[in-house]
Write a protein that holds these residues in place. Structure first.
Motif, PDB file in Angstrom:
ATOM      1  N   ASN A 194       0.824  -1.207   0.000  1.00 35.07           N
ATOM      2  CA  ASN A 194       0.000   0.000   0.000  1.00 35.07           C
ATOM      3  C   ASN A 194       0.857   1.256   0.000  1.00 35.07           C
ATOM      4  O   ASN A 194       0.555   2.240  -0.680  1.00 35.07           O
ATOM      5  CB  ASN A 194      -0.932   0.012   1.213  1.00 35.07           C
ATOM      6  N   SER A 202       0.930   4.359  -2.786  1.00 35.47           N
ATOM      7  CA  SER A 202       0.231   5.526  -2.256  1.00 35.47           C
ATOM      8  C   SER A 202       0.751   6.827  -2.874  1.00 35.47           C
ATOM      9  O   SER A 202       1.962   7.032  -2.995  1.00 35.47           O
ATOM     10  CB  SER A 202       0.392   5.586  -0.735  1.00 35.47           C
ATOM     11  N   LEU A 207      -3.340   3.346   5.769  1.00 35.19           N
ATOM     12  CA  LEU A 207      -2.873   2.258   4.917  1.00 35.19           C
ATOM     13  C   LEU A 207      -2.793   0.940   5.681  1.00 35.19           C
ATOM     14  O   LEU A 207      -2.994  -0.131   5.105  1.00 35.19           O
ATOM     15  CB  LEU A 207      -1.511   2.621   4.325  1.00 35.19           C
TER      16      LEU A 207
END
Length: 474
Positions: A297, A301, A373
Motif C-alpha cells: 500500500n 500511495s 494504509l
C-alpha cells in the motif's frame, strides 16, 4: 528478492598445497572467471538446480536477464530502487564459482599458476619452473565488494606507489613498488561495486581500462596487468540526478544493465520476511501478510514519494519490531509465550516513520497516512483469510452488550477470558493455519485479527483510548 535462508553447504577441505608441475600432471585446467561462471551456471540450469539460491520473485523478470548476461560474459549494472535485493543478488554470484581455485602461493593478485602476470610471480616462475608453489583459494574469498563513496580514490580502487617499499630501497621506476588496489586484488574473482553513481566522475574514468582492455595503469608506470574478473555494480535510478551519475563512457563499457523491482506477489513478500527478519517471538503468517500488504500500500500511495521507494528493510524492521512488542508483553504480563497480535503493529508504527519519504503536501499527516494504509492492509487480510466464514458467534457477543479490551500489555489469558466461549472460533483457527492444537497466544492473535476485521467491515464498534482498544464500545 529473497526467500527463506538457504542451507549453507559445509565447505569441503581445501586441496593439499602443491606445485605447478604436480597441478599440471593432475590434469587440472584453468578457466577464466567468466568462463567458470558460464559453465557452472549452465550445469545448474541443465540439472534443474537453483542457480541463485535464496532469490525469489525474480524468476520471470530479473533472473533470465542476469543469466543471459553471465552466459554472454558481460559485466553488468543492477539498477533499482533501494531495498530491492541488488546487493544480495550481487553477492549470490560467488556461488557460481568453483569451490577451490589454485593460485601462486603468496601472490597479492592471486595469479594463475600456469600464466602468472605480476612481476614477482613471473620472476618466481622463471626461477622455480615446475616447482612454483601453489596455494588454494576458496570461492568465498574470491568476492570483493566496495561501497562507492565520494572520497574513494584511484589508489583505493586501482593502486598507488607504496612509500614503504620505496623507503626499503626500491626505485620509483620499479613496478614492485606498486601497492595494488581492490580491483587488481579481486583478480580471478567477482568484484562488486555498490552505489556506483556515488563514485566521483574522475574516479569512474579509472575503470575504463578494467572494463574494456582488462588491465590497469598506476601512476604512469609502464605496467600492463591483464585482469581476469567479473565486475558487477549497483545503482539507484534517482542517483543519476540527485547524488551523481554513471558517466556515459563507463555505462557504455558495461555489457548489460538489469532493472530490479519490488516484489509483486504477497507470498514472495512473506517469504522475504521469513528469511530476513530476526523474529524474537512468534509472528503468524496472517500478521506477516498484513505487513506485506501494508508495504504494498505504501508503494502505491500518492502520499509517499515513490521516487525514493519503500525499501524491503521497512517491512523487515516492522516484523522485527512487532515480534519485539510481543516479547515485551510476555515479559511484562507473565504470558506463557510471546505471540504477536494486531495491536503490536500500531505500537511500532512511530518507529518506522523515518524509513518512508512522504510527499511535501503530507507534512504533519505522516502518522495518519500510515494508520489509514494499515487499516486497508488489515481489512484485505481479514477478507482474504476469513471471508465467507460465519462469524455470527463473534458479533453475537457484542450484540448482547459485552465489551472486549485489548492492547499491547493485555495478556492473552485476559483477552480470551473477556471474550468467553465463541462459536465458530475453531473455523477461524483453521483458516489462519493454527487448527485444534493452537496455543493460548495463537488463539488470542486470531481473535484480535477477527475483531479488528469485524470493526473495519463495520460489524462491531471500537474505541481506542490511551493505547487500549475496546471492541463493542458504543
Amino acid at each position: 528478492m529473497t526467500e527463506a535462508h538457504p542451507a549453507q553447504p559445509t565447505p569441503s577441505a581445501a586441496p593439499e598445497p602443491t606445485t605447478v608441475g604436480r597441478l599440471r600432471a593432475s590434469g587440472h585446467t584453468t578457466r577464466g572467471t567468466k568462463q567458470e561462471l558460464r559453465e557452472n551456471l549452465l550445469q545448474r540450469l541443465r540439472s534443474g538446480e537453483t542457480a541463485f539460491p535464496g532469490i525469489v520473485g525474480f524468476d520471470d523478470s530479473v533472473l533470465p536477464e542476469l543469466e543471459g548476461a553471465i552466459l554472454a560474459g558481460h559485466d553488468l549494472v543492477l539498477l533499482g530502487e533501494r531495498g530491492q535485493g541488488k546487493t544480495r543478488l550481487m553477492r549470490t554470484l560467488v556461488t557460481l564459482l568453483d569451490e577451490w581455485s589454485p593460485e601462486v602461493e603468496g601472490c597479492e593478485i592471486h595469479d594463475d599458476p600456469y600464466t602468472p602476470v605480476c612481476v614477482r610471480c613471473r620472476a618466481l616462475a622463471a626461477e622455480l619452473g615446475e616447482d612454483l608453489p601453489v596455494a588454494w583459494r576458496h570461492r568465498d574469498d574470491r568476492y570483493t565488494e566496495k561501497l562507492a563513496t565520494p572520497d574513494t580514490s584511484v589508489g583505493d580502487l586501482i593502486g598507488d606507489v607504496d612509500p614503504v617499499k620505496v623507503a626499503q630501497g626500491r626505485t620509483l621506476g620499479d613496478p614492485e613498488t606498486v601497492h595494488y588496489g581492490l580491483v587488481p586484488r579481486a583478480n580471478r574473482g567477482v568484484f562488486g561495486l555498490n552505489e556506483l553513481p556515488d563514485l566521483a566522475e574522475r574516479i569512474q574514468v579509472a575503470l575504463f581500462n578494467v572494463l574494456e582492455e582488462r588491465d590497469i595503469q598506476v601512476r604512469g608506470y609502464s605496467l600492463r596487468l591483464p585482469l581476469d574478473l567479473f565486475l558487477v555494480a549497483t545503482a539507484n535510478p534517482e542517483d543519476y540526478t540527485n547524488r551523481g551519475r554513471i558517466i556515459t563512457p563507463l555505462k557504455d563499457r558495461f555489457g548489460a544493465e538489469i532493472r530490479t523491482h519490488y516484489l509483486t506477489e504477497l507470498a514472495d513478500e512473506v517469504s522475504l520476511l521469513r528469511q530476513e527478519a530476526e523474529l524474537v517471538s512468534e509472528v503468524g503468517d496472517a500478521l506477516l501478510e498484513v505487513l506485506a500488504r501494508f508495504t504494498a500500500n505504501l508503494r502505491s500511495s500518492s502520499s509517499v514519494d515513490q521516487r525514493s521507494g519503500v525499501s524491503a528493510r521497512f517491512t523487515i524492521a516492522a516484523a522485527e519490531a512487532v515480534s519485539a512488542s510481543a516479547l515485551r508483553r510476555a515479559a511484562r504480563t507473565g504470558d506463557d509465550e510471546a505471540v504477536a497480535r494486531i495491536c503490536d503493529i500500531g505500537v511500532v508504527l512511530p518507529t518506522l516513520l523515518g524509513k518512508v519519504e512522504f510527499e511535501m503536501g503530507e507534512e504533519g499527516r505522516e502518522r495518519a497516512v500510515l494508520d489509514h494504509l494499515l487499516r486497508l492492509a488489515v481489512a484485505a487480510t481479514f477478507r482474504d483469510r476469513l471471508g465467507g466464514l460465519d462469524l455470527a458467534g463473534f458479533t453475537g457477543v457484542f450484540a448482547e452488550g459485552a465489551v472486549v479490551e485489548t492492547g499491547e500489555l493485555v495478556p492473552a489469558r485476559e483477552l480470551l477470558t473477556q471474550l468467553g466461549s465463541v462459536s465458530g472460533l475453531s473455523k477461524v483457527l483453521d483458516r489462519l493455519g493454527y487448527g485444534d492444537a493452537a496455543s493460548r497466544g495463537q488463539v488470542a492473535s486470531a481473535v484480535e485479527l477477527t475483531l479488528e476485521g469485524l470493526h473495519l467491515t463495520r460489524r462491531i464498534e471500537k474505541e481506542t483510548v490511551d493505547g487500549r482498544t475496546v471492541y463493542g464500545a458504543a
